[in-house]
Scaffold this motif. Structure first.
Motif, PDB file in Angstrom:
ATOM      1  N   SER A  59      13.813  49.383 -23.251  1.00 27.23           N
ATOM      2  CA  SER A  59      14.737  49.861 -23.986  1.00 27.23           C
ATOM      3  C   SER A  59      16.040  50.356 -23.068  1.00 27.23           C
ATOM      4  O   SER A  59      15.544  50.839 -21.889  1.00 27.23           O
ATOM      5  CB  SER A  59      14.573  50.941 -25.070  1.00 27.23           C
ATOM      6  OG  SER A  59      14.170  52.060 -24.377  1.00 27.23           O
ATOM      7  N   LEU A  60      17.115  50.589 -23.374  1.00 21.68           N
ATOM      8  CA  LEU A  60      18.426  51.064 -22.854  1.00 21.68           C
ATOM      9  C   LEU A  60      18.042  52.482 -22.478  1.00 21.68           C
ATOM     10  O   LEU A  60      18.355  52.908 -21.459  1.00 21.68           O
ATOM     11  CB  LEU A  60      19.608  51.035 -23.299  1.00 21.68           C
ATOM     12  CG  LEU A  60      20.093  49.378 -23.525  1.00 21.68           C
ATOM     13  CD1 LEU A  60      21.205  49.390 -24.565  1.00 21.68           C
ATOM     14  CD2 LEU A  60      20.785  48.914 -22.003  1.00 21.68           C
ATOM     15  N   GLU A  61      17.320  53.182 -23.375  1.00 20.85           N
ATOM     16  CA  GLU A  61      17.220  54.581 -23.163  1.00 20.85           C
ATOM     17  C   GLU A  61      16.309  54.801 -22.119  1.00 20.85           C
ATOM     18  O   GLU A  61      16.140  55.699 -21.262  1.00 20.85           O
ATOM     19  CB  GLU A  61      16.756  55.107 -24.586  1.00 20.85           C
ATOM     20  CG  GLU A  61      17.802  55.431 -25.685  1.00 20.85           C
ATOM     21  CD  GLU A  61      18.146  54.220 -26.282  1.00 20.85           C
ATOM     22  OE1 GLU A  61      19.294  53.675 -26.794  1.00 20.85           O
ATOM     23  OE2 GLU A  61      17.408  52.939 -26.182  1.00 20.85           O
ATOM     24  N   ARG A  62      15.109  53.930 -22.243  1.00 21.04           N
ATOM     25  CA  ARG A  62      14.041  54.031 -21.136  1.00 21.04           C
ATOM     26  C   ARG A  62      14.682  54.018 -19.646  1.00 21.04           C
ATOM     27  O   ARG A  62      14.127  54.543 -18.764  1.00 21.04           O
ATOM     28  CB  ARG A  62      13.103  52.901 -21.327  1.00 21.04           C
ATOM     29  CG  ARG A  62      12.136  52.559 -20.242  1.00 21.04           C
ATOM     30  CD  ARG A  62      11.192  53.451 -20.079  1.00 21.04           C
ATOM     31  NE  ARG A  62      10.301  53.104 -18.908  1.00 21.04           N
ATOM     32  CZ  ARG A  62      10.401  53.551 -17.588  1.00 21.04           C
ATOM     33  NH1 ARG A  62      11.513  54.341 -17.406  1.00 21.04           N
ATOM     34  NH2 ARG A  62       9.815  53.033 -16.612  1.00 21.04           N
ATOM     35  N   TYR A  63      15.830  53.309 -19.526  1.00 17.06           N
ATOM     36  CA  TYR A  63      16.368  53.014 -18.034  1.00 17.06           C
ATOM     37  C   TYR A  63      17.409  54.014 -18.004  1.00 17.06           C
ATOM     38  O   TYR A  63      18.527  53.683 -17.039  1.00 17.06           O
ATOM     39  CB  TYR A  63      16.757  51.615 -17.941  1.00 17.06           C
ATOM     40  CG  TYR A  63      15.429  50.657 -17.891  1.00 17.06           C
ATOM     41  CD1 TYR A  63      15.029  50.553 -16.619  1.00 17.06           C
ATOM     42  CD2 TYR A  63      14.823  50.057 -18.832  1.00 17.06           C
ATOM     43  CE1 TYR A  63      13.669  49.833 -16.357  1.00 17.06           C
ATOM     44  CE2 TYR A  63      13.709  49.374 -18.680  1.00 17.06           C
ATOM     45  CZ  TYR A  63      13.191  49.058 -17.211  1.00 17.06           C
ATOM     46  OH  TYR A  63      12.010  48.383 -17.151  1.00 17.06           O
ATOM     47  N   LEU A  94      25.611  43.437  -8.435  1.00 16.48           N
ATOM     48  CA  LEU A  94      25.457  42.268  -9.383  1.00 16.48           C
ATOM     49  C   LEU A  94      24.120  42.272  -9.951  1.00 16.48           C
ATOM     50  O   LEU A  94      23.958  42.089 -11.290  1.00 16.48           O
ATOM     51  CB  LEU A  94      26.003  40.905  -8.691  1.00 16.48           C
ATOM     52  CG  LEU A  94      26.010  39.972  -9.413  1.00 16.48           C
ATOM     53  CD1 LEU A  94      26.857  39.930 -10.942  1.00 16.48           C
ATOM     54  CD2 LEU A  94      26.184  38.525  -8.738  1.00 16.48           C
ATOM     55  N   GLY A  95      22.831  42.316  -9.187  1.00 19.16           N
ATOM     56  CA  GLY A  95      21.738  42.451  -9.631  1.00 19.16           C
ATOM     57  C   GLY A  95      21.306  43.339 -10.555  1.00 19.16           C
ATOM     58  O   GLY A  95      20.602  43.259 -11.612  1.00 19.16           O
ATOM     59  N   MET A  96      22.040  44.760 -10.480  1.00 21.17           N
ATOM     60  CA  MET A  96      21.677  45.882 -11.578  1.00 21.17           C
ATOM     61  C   MET A  96      22.401  45.551 -12.663  1.00 21.17           C
ATOM     62  O   MET A  96      21.553  45.575 -13.835  1.00 21.17           O
ATOM     63  CB  MET A  96      22.114  46.930 -10.829  1.00 21.17           C
ATOM     64  CG  MET A  96      21.464  47.584  -9.454  1.00 21.17           C
ATOM     65  SD  MET A  96      22.226  49.070  -8.629  1.00 21.17           S
ATOM     66  CE  MET A  96      22.199  50.199  -9.882  1.00 21.17           C
ATOM     67  N   LYS A  97      23.538  44.786 -12.710  1.00 13.16           N
ATOM     68  CA  LYS A  97      24.389  44.478 -14.000  1.00 13.16           C
ATOM     69  C   LYS A  97      23.554  43.426 -14.570  1.00 13.16           C
ATOM     70  O   LYS A  97      23.357  43.618 -15.771  1.00 13.16           O
ATOM     71  CB  LYS A  97      25.749  44.174 -13.365  1.00 13.16           C
ATOM     72  CG  LYS A  97      26.409  45.116 -13.019  1.00 13.16           C
ATOM     73  CD  LYS A  97      28.076  44.575 -12.507  1.00 13.16           C
ATOM     74  CE  LYS A  97      28.710  45.640 -11.891  1.00 13.16           C
ATOM     75  NZ  LYS A  97      30.030  45.245 -11.330  1.00 13.16           N
ATOM     76  N   ARG A  98      22.843  42.590 -13.856  1.00 16.28           N
ATOM     77  CA  ARG A  98      22.183  41.535 -14.622  1.00 16.28           C
ATOM     78  C   ARG A  98      21.013  42.376 -15.217  1.00 16.28           C
ATOM     79  O   ARG A  98      20.587  41.845 -16.357  1.00 16.28           O
ATOM     80  CB  ARG A  98      21.707  40.354 -13.532  1.00 16.28           C
ATOM     81  CG  ARG A  98      22.586  39.362 -13.083  1.00 16.28           C
ATOM     82  CD  ARG A  98      22.081  38.323 -12.292  1.00 16.28           C
ATOM     83  NE  ARG A  98      23.107  37.432 -11.595  1.00 16.28           N
ATOM     84  CZ  ARG A  98      23.793  36.494 -12.292  1.00 16.28           C
ATOM     85  NH1 ARG A  98      23.500  35.977 -13.734  1.00 16.28           N
ATOM     86  NH2 ARG A  98      24.606  35.599 -11.655  1.00 16.28           N
ATOM     87  N   ASN A  99      20.195  43.087 -14.755  1.00 13.76           N
ATOM     88  CA  ASN A  99      19.114  43.698 -15.340  1.00 13.76           C
ATOM     89  C   ASN A  99      19.467  44.469 -16.484  1.00 13.76           C
ATOM     90  O   ASN A  99      18.797  44.545 -17.379  1.00 13.76           O
ATOM     91  CB  ASN A  99      18.454  44.497 -14.365  1.00 13.76           C
ATOM     92  CG  ASN A  99      17.756  43.903 -13.174  1.00 13.76           C
ATOM     93  OD1 ASN A  99      17.218  42.926 -13.231  1.00 13.76           O
ATOM     94  ND2 ASN A  99      17.629  44.467 -11.939  1.00 13.76           N
ATOM     95  N   LEU A 100      20.482  45.170 -16.262  1.00 12.76           N
ATOM     96  CA  LEU A 100      21.163  45.836 -17.370  1.00 12.76           C
ATOM     97  C   LEU A 100      21.479  45.109 -18.693  1.00 12.76           C
ATOM     98  O   LEU A 100      21.446  45.445 -19.820  1.00 12.76           O
ATOM     99  CB  LEU A 100      22.400  46.698 -17.064  1.00 12.76           C
ATOM    100  CG  LEU A 100      22.992  47.601 -18.071  1.00 12.76           C
ATOM    101  CD1 LEU A 100      22.014  48.575 -18.656  1.00 12.76           C
ATOM    102  CD2 LEU A 100      24.105  48.406 -17.509  1.00 12.76           C
ATOM    103  N   SER A 101      22.107  43.782 -18.347  1.00 11.75           N
ATOM    104  CA  SER A 101      22.551  42.727 -19.429  1.00 11.75           C
ATOM    105  C   SER A 101      21.238  42.472 -20.099  1.00 11.75           C
ATOM    106  O   SER A 101      21.176  42.219 -21.466  1.00 11.75           O
ATOM    107  CB  SER A 101      23.187  41.686 -18.822  1.00 11.75           C
ATOM    108  OG  SER A 101      22.490  40.725 -18.021  1.00 11.75           O
ATOM    109  N   ILE A 102      20.146  42.286 -19.662  1.00  6.08           N
ATOM    110  CA  ILE A 102      18.665  41.680 -19.907  1.00  6.08           C
ATOM    111  C   ILE A 102      18.358  42.799 -20.977  1.00  6.08           C
ATOM    112  O   ILE A 102      17.824  42.562 -22.222  1.00  6.08           O
ATOM    113  CB  ILE A 102      17.828  41.519 -18.837  1.00  6.08           C
ATOM    114  CG1 ILE A 102      18.133  40.201 -18.281  1.00  6.08           C
ATOM    115  CG2 ILE A 102      16.268  41.569 -19.465  1.00  6.08           C
ATOM    116  CD1 ILE A 102      17.217  40.109 -16.972  1.00  6.08           C
ATOM    117  N   ARG A 103      18.320  44.004 -20.656  1.00  3.38           N
ATOM    118  CA  ARG A 103      17.996  45.069 -21.335  1.00  3.38           C
ATOM    119  C   ARG A 103      18.943  45.256 -22.698  1.00  3.38           C
ATOM    120  O   ARG A 103      18.682  45.649 -23.729  1.00  3.38           O
ATOM    121  CB  ARG A 103      18.120  46.482 -20.805  1.00  3.38           C
ATOM    122  CG  ARG A 103      17.074  46.452 -19.565  1.00  3.38           C
ATOM    123  CD  ARG A 103      17.096  47.703 -18.536  1.00  3.38           C
ATOM    124  NE  ARG A 103      16.316  47.242 -17.442  1.00  3.38           N
ATOM    125  CZ  ARG A 103      16.577  47.669 -16.161  1.00  3.38           C
ATOM    126  NH1 ARG A 103      17.811  48.256 -15.871  1.00  3.38           N
ATOM    127  NH2 ARG A 103      15.775  47.351 -15.066  1.00  3.38           N
TER     128      ARG A 103
END
Length: 352
Positions: free
Chosen positions: A165-169, A197-206
């Motif tokens: 979840s977003l909160e988990r991260y 860019l990689g961090m933003k991609r991970n965030l978009s998955i969440r």
């Protein structure tokens, strides 16, 4: 380019879909979204440090981010400045400098670990203090070993690995203008640190609601059957991820189209994968997708599909990859004839 990518998304024959778009420090995009009621619009706010340690990006003595496939570095920092750092499979605990303790990382599974110092197990309290125990059964389990993403908080309690979840991260979702009828969702990222860019991609998955992720780069072109064909192939293969062995490659600088070369892993930008037990994008601005692709490939969970006309990969000199990368690409690809090239040009130039 975004309008074309959006049109390709809306034209997909696969119906149950959501387009997640993240942006940061981009006034033009923000104005476009605020003036377009067709989209859902949210903000993602990075939360204050909820846990005593947070994984942060390591920087070398020159102030540049350190990233290497052979040697990983990441820091766990608490509010008092104490640092727990991972270097060559060893954890080191220091107060900036000098070195105080050296820890060994003992994996529990792909998403958690224990800490060992000499023959003693290490437990870190919520206040940042350290307690040693001789019994492994008393050792705390930490998460996560996803060290390449600096947005991950270190939860000092046992946790469910599949909780992404977003909160988990460490992120909070705030509504600006929700639109229940829209399957295009924009997120303005309100970060406390610079994000790769990689961090933003991970965030978009969440942020995405679906169980599967299909990479959708804004500068490329997609056949209307792309999601449907890849999803069908993924289900048939019973793997976790699917990529395309070949793509059509178009060079805007020369006006030529190519049938690009085969790769044993397929091409990163064509990935469609299950969120469950997936790896992560690297904390990089270039080649951030390679660690994710190799994670599936090395676990024999990657299905390689031969359907090149699903994807037109565009080179236009504003790509994140370097010019030398694309020159290598062109050198290993097959030049297509004028008739086919004209068809590709017409596809890319069609009014939206």
């Amino acid at each position: 380019m975004f309008r074309r990518a959006k049109k390709c998304f809306l034209n997909q024959t696969y119906e149950n879909k959501e387009l997640v778009v993240l942006f940061e420090n981009d006034p033009a995009t923000e104005e476009h979204v605020r003036n377009s009621s067709e989209y859902s619009y949210f903000e993602l706010h990075e939360l204050p440090e909820a846990f005593p340690f947070i994984i942060v990006q390591f920087e070398d003595e020159n102030g540049e981010a350190y990233n290497s496939a052979l040697r990983q570095k990441a820091l766990l920092r608490n509010n008092d400045g104490h640092v727990l750092t991972y270097i060559n499979s060893k954890w080191e605990y220091m107060y900036i400098s000098p070195l105080v303790y050296e820890f060994t990382l003992i994996p529990v599974n792909d998403y958690s670990f224990k800490l060992l110092w000499n023959e003693l197990w290490v437990n870190i309290n919520k206040d940042g203090s350290v307690i040693l125990t001789a019994h492994e059964t008393d050792a705390l389990i930490y998460g996560s070993t996803e060290l390449v993403d600096t947005s991950v908080r270190l939860d000092l309690k046992c946790f469910e690995p599949n909780n992404r979840s977003l909160e988990r991260y460490g992120w909070e979702k705030k509504a600006v203008r929700p639109n229940a009828d829209s399957n295009i969702v924009f997120y303005k990222v309100m970060a406390k640190q610079r994000m790769s860019l990689g961090m933003k991609r991970n965030l978009s998955i969440r942020a995405a609601h679906g169980e599967y992720i299909c990479v959708w780069d804004d500068d490329d072109y997609y056949s209307e059957n792309r999601i449907s064909n890849q999803m069908n192939f993924l289900r048939f293969s019973e793997k976790m991820a699917c990529s395309l062995a070949y793509e059509i490659f178009f060079d805007h600088n020369s006006g030529r189209a190519y049938y690009n070369f085969e790769r044993s892993t397929g091409h990163e930008n064509s990935l469609l994968f299950s969120k469950k037990d997936a790896g992560q994008y690297g904390n990089l601005n270039v080649e951030e997708d390679t660690p994710l692709l190799l994670n599936f490939y090395n676990r024999n969970q990657l299905a390689i599909m031969d359907d090149p006309e699903l994807y037109v990969y565009n080179f236009h000199k504003r790509n994140t990859c370097t010019n030398s990368h694309f020159q290598m690409f062109i050198g290993r690809s097959t030049l297509l004839d004028n008739e086919y090239t004209l068809k590709i040009k017409e596809l890319l130039e069609l009014p939206v």
